[in-house]
Design a protein around this motif. Sequence first.
Motif, PDB file in Angstrom:
ATOM      1  N   VAL A   1      22.045   7.664  -1.976  1.00 46.77           N
ATOM      2  CA  VAL A   1      20.939   6.724  -2.480  1.00 46.77           C
ATOM      3  C   VAL A   1      19.469   7.386  -2.075  1.00 46.77           C
ATOM      4  O   VAL A   1      19.247   7.745  -0.970  1.00 46.77           O
ATOM      5  N   THR A   2      18.619   7.445  -3.000  1.00 48.48           N
ATOM      6  CA  THR A   2      17.386   8.142  -2.916  1.00 48.48           C
ATOM      7  C   THR A   2      16.414   6.911  -2.519  1.00 48.48           C
ATOM      8  O   THR A   2      16.284   6.039  -3.127  1.00 48.48           O
ATOM      9  N   LEU A   3      15.593   6.988  -1.621  1.00 50.04           N
ATOM     10  CA  LEU A   3      14.621   6.394  -1.253  1.00 50.04           C
ATOM     11  C   LEU A   3      13.325   6.275  -2.050  1.00 50.04           C
ATOM     12  O   LEU A   3      12.771   7.522  -1.987  1.00 50.04           O
ATOM     13  N   ALA A   4      12.694   5.433  -2.396  1.00 48.14           N
ATOM     14  CA  ALA A   4      11.372   5.490  -3.157  1.00 48.14           C
ATOM     15  C   ALA A   4      10.389   4.247  -2.865  1.00 48.14           C
ATOM     16  O   ALA A   4      10.862   3.156  -2.464  1.00 48.14           O
ATOM     17  N   LEU A   5       9.308   4.369  -3.011  1.00 52.13           N
ATOM     18  CA  LEU A   5       8.261   3.232  -3.034  1.00 52.13           C
ATOM     19  C   LEU A   5       7.489   3.078  -4.284  1.00 52.13           C
ATOM     20  O   LEU A   5       7.211   4.027  -5.203  1.00 52.13           O
TER      21      LEU A   5
ATOM     22  N   ASP B   1       0.821  -1.093   0.046  1.00 55.21           N
ATOM     23  CA  ASP B   1      -0.078  -0.020  -0.019  1.00 55.21           C
ATOM     24  C   ASP B   1       0.986   1.250  -0.152  1.00 55.21           C
ATOM     25  O   ASP B   1       1.393   1.496   1.003  1.00 55.21           O
ATOM     26  N   VAL B   2       1.137   1.875  -1.177  1.00 58.08           N
ATOM     27  CA  VAL B   2       2.163   2.926  -1.346  1.00 58.08           C
ATOM     28  C   VAL B   2       1.665   3.892  -0.539  1.00 58.08           C
ATOM     29  O   VAL B   2       2.382   4.865   0.386  1.00 58.08           O
ATOM     30  N   LYS B   3       0.378   4.405  -0.494  1.00 61.53           N
ATOM     31  CA  LYS B   3      -0.175   5.554   0.226  1.00 61.53           C
ATOM     32  C   LYS B   3       0.111   5.409   1.898  1.00 61.53           C
ATOM     33  O   LYS B   3       0.534   6.240   2.497  1.00 61.53           O
ATOM     34  N   ALA B   4      -0.348   4.214   2.123  1.00 57.38           N
ATOM     35  CA  ALA B   4      -0.049   3.904   3.768  1.00 57.38           C
ATOM     36  C   ALA B   4       1.435   4.108   4.271  1.00 57.38           C
ATOM     37  O   ALA B   4       1.705   4.663   5.179  1.00 57.38           O
ATOM     38  N   THR B   5       2.274   3.542   3.463  1.00 57.82           N
ATOM     39  CA  THR B   5       3.716   3.385   3.601  1.00 57.82           C
ATOM     40  C   THR B   5       4.318   4.884   3.472  1.00 57.82           C
ATOM     41  O   THR B   5       5.105   5.268   4.113  1.00 57.82           O
ATOM     42  N   LYS B   6       3.685   5.751   2.498  1.00 59.54           N
ATOM     43  CA  LYS B   6       4.128   6.890   2.250  1.00 59.54           C
ATOM     44  C   LYS B   6       3.785   7.973   3.541  1.00 59.54           C
ATOM     45  O   LYS B   6       4.545   8.514   4.539  1.00 59.54           O
ATOM     46  N   GLN B   7       2.485   7.690   4.218  1.00 60.52           N
ATOM     47  CA  GLN B   7       2.196   8.066   5.406  1.00 60.52           C
ATOM     48  C   GLN B   7       2.981   7.896   6.684  1.00 60.52           C
ATOM     49  O   GLN B   7       3.387   8.682   7.569  1.00 60.52           O
ATOM     50  N   PHE B   8       3.529   6.562   6.721  1.00 60.77           N
ATOM     51  CA  PHE B   8       4.210   6.089   7.834  1.00 60.77           C
ATOM     52  C   PHE B   8       5.566   6.589   7.837  1.00 60.77           C
ATOM     53  O   PHE B   8       6.101   7.179   8.650  1.00 60.77           O
ATOM     54  N   TYR B   9       6.049   6.863   6.556  1.00 67.77           N
ATOM     55  CA  TYR B   9       7.669   7.256   6.463  1.00 67.77           C
ATOM     56  C   TYR B   9       7.312   9.079   6.648  1.00 67.77           C
ATOM     57  O   TYR B   9       8.190   9.543   7.306  1.00 67.77           O
ATOM     58  N   ALA B  10       6.356   9.642   6.192  1.00 68.84           N
ATOM     59  CA  ALA B  10       6.326  11.175   6.464  1.00 68.84           C
ATOM     60  C   ALA B  10       6.129  11.386   7.958  1.00 68.84           C
ATOM     61  O   ALA B  10       6.576  12.323   8.543  1.00 68.84           O
ATOM     62  N   GLY B  11       5.420  10.364   8.639  1.00 72.70           N
ATOM     63  CA  GLY B  11       5.114  10.521  10.311  1.00 72.70           C
ATOM     64  C   GLY B  11       6.536  10.313  10.915  1.00 72.70           C
ATOM     65  O   GLY B  11       6.526  10.957  11.983  1.00 72.70           O
ATOM     66  N   ARG B  12       7.516   9.694  10.298  1.00 74.60           N
ATOM     67  CA  ARG B  12       8.771   9.219  10.965  1.00 74.60           C
ATOM     68  C   ARG B  12       9.562  10.455  10.477  1.00 74.60           C
ATOM     69  O   ARG B  12      10.670  10.626  11.158  1.00 74.60           O
ATOM     70  N   GLY B  13       9.444  11.443   9.621  1.00 76.79           N
ATOM     71  CA  GLY B  13       9.843  12.664   9.411  1.00 76.79           C
ATOM     72  C   GLY B  13      10.473  12.589   8.044  1.00 76.79           C
ATOM     73  O   GLY B  13      11.190  13.692   7.666  1.00 76.79           O
ATOM     74  N   LEU B  14      10.456  11.841   7.240  1.00 77.02           N
ATOM     75  CA  LEU B  14      11.105  11.752   5.832  1.00 77.02           C
ATOM     76  C   LEU B  14      10.167  12.874   4.913  1.00 77.02           C
ATOM     77  O   LEU B  14       8.937  12.714   4.961  1.00 77.02           O
TER      78      LEU B  14
ATOM     79  N   GLY C   1      -1.315   6.401  -5.688  1.00 75.82           N
ATOM     80  CA  GLY C   1      -0.896   5.430  -4.960  1.00 75.82           C
ATOM     81  C   GLY C   1       0.121   4.290  -5.816  1.00 75.82           C
ATOM     82  O   GLY C   1       0.040   3.338  -5.452  1.00 75.82           O
ATOM     83  N   LYS C   2       0.755   5.000  -6.775  1.00 77.35           N
ATOM     84  CA  LYS C   2       1.626   4.258  -7.525  1.00 77.35           C
ATOM     85  C   LYS C   2       3.104   4.481  -7.258  1.00 77.35           C
ATOM     86  O   LYS C   2       3.899   3.297  -7.158  1.00 77.35           O
ATOM     87  N   TYR C   3       3.666   5.707  -6.854  1.00 74.96           N
ATOM     88  CA  TYR C   3       4.890   5.807  -6.794  1.00 74.96           C
ATOM     89  C   TYR C   3       5.181   6.858  -5.720  1.00 74.96           C
ATOM     90  O   TYR C   3       4.564   8.149  -5.843  1.00 74.96           O
ATOM     91  N   VAL C   4       6.115   6.869  -4.967  1.00 78.18           N
ATOM     92  CA  VAL C   4       6.532   8.013  -3.864  1.00 78.18           C
ATOM     93  C   VAL C   4       8.119   8.180  -3.901  1.00 78.18           C
ATOM     94  O   VAL C   4       8.729   6.960  -3.563  1.00 78.18           O
ATOM     95  N   GLU C   5       8.603   9.342  -4.007  1.00 82.25           N
ATOM     96  CA  GLU C   5      10.113   9.405  -3.652  1.00 82.25           C
ATOM     97  C   GLU C   5      10.532  10.215  -2.828  1.00 82.25           C
ATOM     98  O   GLU C   5       9.436  11.492  -2.653  1.00 82.25           O
ATOM     99  N   PHE C   6      11.094  10.185  -1.870  1.00 85.87           N
ATOM    100  CA  PHE C   6      11.367  10.960  -0.765  1.00 85.87           C
ATOM    101  C   PHE C   6      12.799  11.850  -1.089  1.00 85.87           C
ATOM    102  O   PHE C   6      13.814  11.440  -1.749  1.00 85.87           O
ATOM    103  N   ALA C   7      12.801  13.000  -0.182  1.00 79.54           N
ATOM    104  CA  ALA C   7      13.858  13.900  -0.384  1.00 79.54           C
ATOM    105  C   ALA C   7      15.237  13.426  -0.036  1.00 79.54           C
ATOM    106  O   ALA C   7      15.187  12.826   1.106  1.00 79.54           O
ATOM    107  N   PRO C   8      16.503  13.324  -0.591  1.00 75.96           N
ATOM    108  CA  PRO C   8      17.451  13.222  -0.016  1.00 75.96           C
ATOM    109  C   PRO C   8      17.963  13.925   0.996  1.00 75.96           C
ATOM    110  O   PRO C   8      17.609  15.030   0.959  1.00 75.96           O
TER     111      PRO C   8
END
Length: 225
Positions: free
Chosen positions: A167-171, A133-146, A154-161
Amino acid sequence: MVMATTTSTTAVTSLASVTLEVADPEAARRFYSAFGVDAYVRLRASEAHSTGFRGFTLALTVSGPTTVDGLVGAAVDAGATVLKPAATSLWGYSGVVRAPDGTIWKIATSAKKDTGPATREIDAVVLLLGVEDVKATKQFYAGRGLAVAKSVGGKYVEFAPGGSSTVTLALYKRRALAKDLGVPVDGTGSHRIVLGGAAADAFDAFADPDGFAWEAAAPLAPTPS
């Protein structure tokens, strides 16, 4: 894959390191040096049980098709297995290989023709986590501070380095990622990867909703002379 619960809510500001768990660290070190990507990963000895798709890939972006061919060739010469031969697609030119330790690497360029000579230079490295679940995992990481840098529904998410991360983290959707890599989606056991997080304060190890493990990033050990 095995899932775990979080034990701390300390903010993680960025992905600082990627550690691959391998059966033979010395053999893996030789492979990644020959492949030319040893600067992007750390290695740790592990005999953790893992079968099938481990749920992630490390994707290299390069300048042109000849560079893709060169890196795929270097990986194969060092012992990798080709999962998808390098070929032109709608989005550019790419190939997929599996390292001897089981890690899947994708080498790609958006260019369909070379505009310069082949090099061994890597423009970007992305760790793509295949999640349910891309949206749920995005919320999880955003809540962690990323911080989210790019989001496509709900297809793709990329976090800011952040910081000195290379290495860039993406879902990405797990099933779509497996299809793109040319492997069956099924997999059990350990992901055989540990993500090192940078944070203002110490934090307890945790796992995301799909079981990907995080720990505080340790300093790099000195290179033997």
